[in-house]
Design an enzyme around this catalytic site. Sequence first.
Site, PDB file in Angstrom:
ATOM      1  CG  ASP A 156      -2.012  -1.046   1.220  1.00  0.00           C
ATOM      2  OD1 ASP A 156      -1.926  -1.926   0.210  1.00  0.00           O
ATOM      3  OD2 ASP A 156      -2.642  -1.240   2.203  1.00  0.00           O
ATOM      4  CD  GLU A 214      -7.097  -0.243   2.880  1.00  0.00           C
ATOM      5  OE1 GLU A 214      -5.933   0.165   3.531  1.00  0.00           O
ATOM      6  OE2 GLU A 214      -8.273   0.049   3.558  1.00  0.00           O
ATOM      7  CE  LYS A 259      -3.345  -4.354   1.238  1.00  0.00           C
ATOM      8  NZ  LYS A 259      -4.299  -3.579   2.345  1.00  0.00           N
ATOM      9  CE  LYS A 287      -8.075  -0.692   7.224  1.00  0.00           C
ATOM     10  NZ  LYS A 287      -8.170   0.330   6.400  1.00  0.00           N
ATOM     11  CB  VAL A 341       2.499   2.707   4.807  1.00  0.00           C
ATOM     12  CG1 VAL A 341       3.948   3.362   4.876  1.00  0.00           C
ATOM     13  CG2 VAL A 341       1.979   2.893   3.413  1.00  0.00           C
ATOM     14  CB  THR A 342       0.364   2.405   8.543  1.00  0.00           C
ATOM     15  OG1 THR A 342      -0.785   1.471   9.046  1.00  0.00           O
ATOM     16  CG2 THR A 342       0.130   3.541   7.707  1.00  0.00           C
ATOM     17  CB  CYS A 354      -2.260  -2.639   5.301  1.00  0.00           C
ATOM     18  SG  CYS A 354      -3.961  -1.838   5.188  1.00  0.00           S
ATOM     19  CD  GLN A 400       5.142 -15.097  22.509  1.00  0.00           C
ATOM     20  OE1 GLN A 400       4.484 -16.075  23.046  1.00  0.00           O
ATOM     21  NE2 GLN A 400       4.231 -13.932  22.281  1.00  0.00           N
TER      22      GLN A 400
END
Length: 222
Positions: A24, A72, A129, A132, A157-158, A162, A202
């Site tokens: 995007d 987007e 799309k 998001k 971005v961002t 997204c 993790q």
Amino acid sequence: MPIIAARPYDFTFPAHGLGLIVIDMQRDFLEPGGFGEALGNDVGHLAAAIGPTARLLAAFRARGLPVIHTREAHSPDLSDCPPAKLRRGRGALHIGDPGPMGRILIDGEEGSAIVSELAPLPGEKVVRKPGKGAFHATALGQLLPQLGISHLIFAGVTTEVCVQTTMREANDRGYECLLAEDATASYFPAFKRATIDMLVAQDGIVGWAASVQAIETALGEL
Ligand code: C5J
């Protein structure tokens, strides 16, 4: 296998399974008068990601590695825009309203185009799309295996909207994902930092993060 020096540990990838996905990088998010500004954001925060993303594009293109861009944008009749998304926000302008770069977040309008510095080359895939995440209501899930991609480098971005949503979608579908830290940006710098920390926590619960320089170094050794 080639290696990228990354967080939380080295990212290894097969030379013929790596793809770049640029999320995007559109005028509607990066320039005044688009969707980002209509939501009350300072769009100036996003400009820093353009140069590093251009470097990634150059590195992938030079080696003939696959590049995917996403945009987007909604169809002009807004049939692919859920009412909840259309209603969201308290500003004067909403999706589909006329703005300085045409109708906001509508396919075919000036604002929906990718910024000129990062314009797709002929032959590069561009996924439009409505959501998001780039897997939602698109053919991305079919496209990646067609291109032989098993490992994805993310830019765009961002970071926390997204980019993060798509990286999580890709991770759940079995792709090994690495976010290029300086080739992504947020209207909220603290959100960018927190998002990257969450993705790599993790021992890489969602994936890896690395600098563009580290990615260039690894690609340079192919
Ligand atoms: C947003 C995006 N922030 N590309 N879209 O609405 O992250």
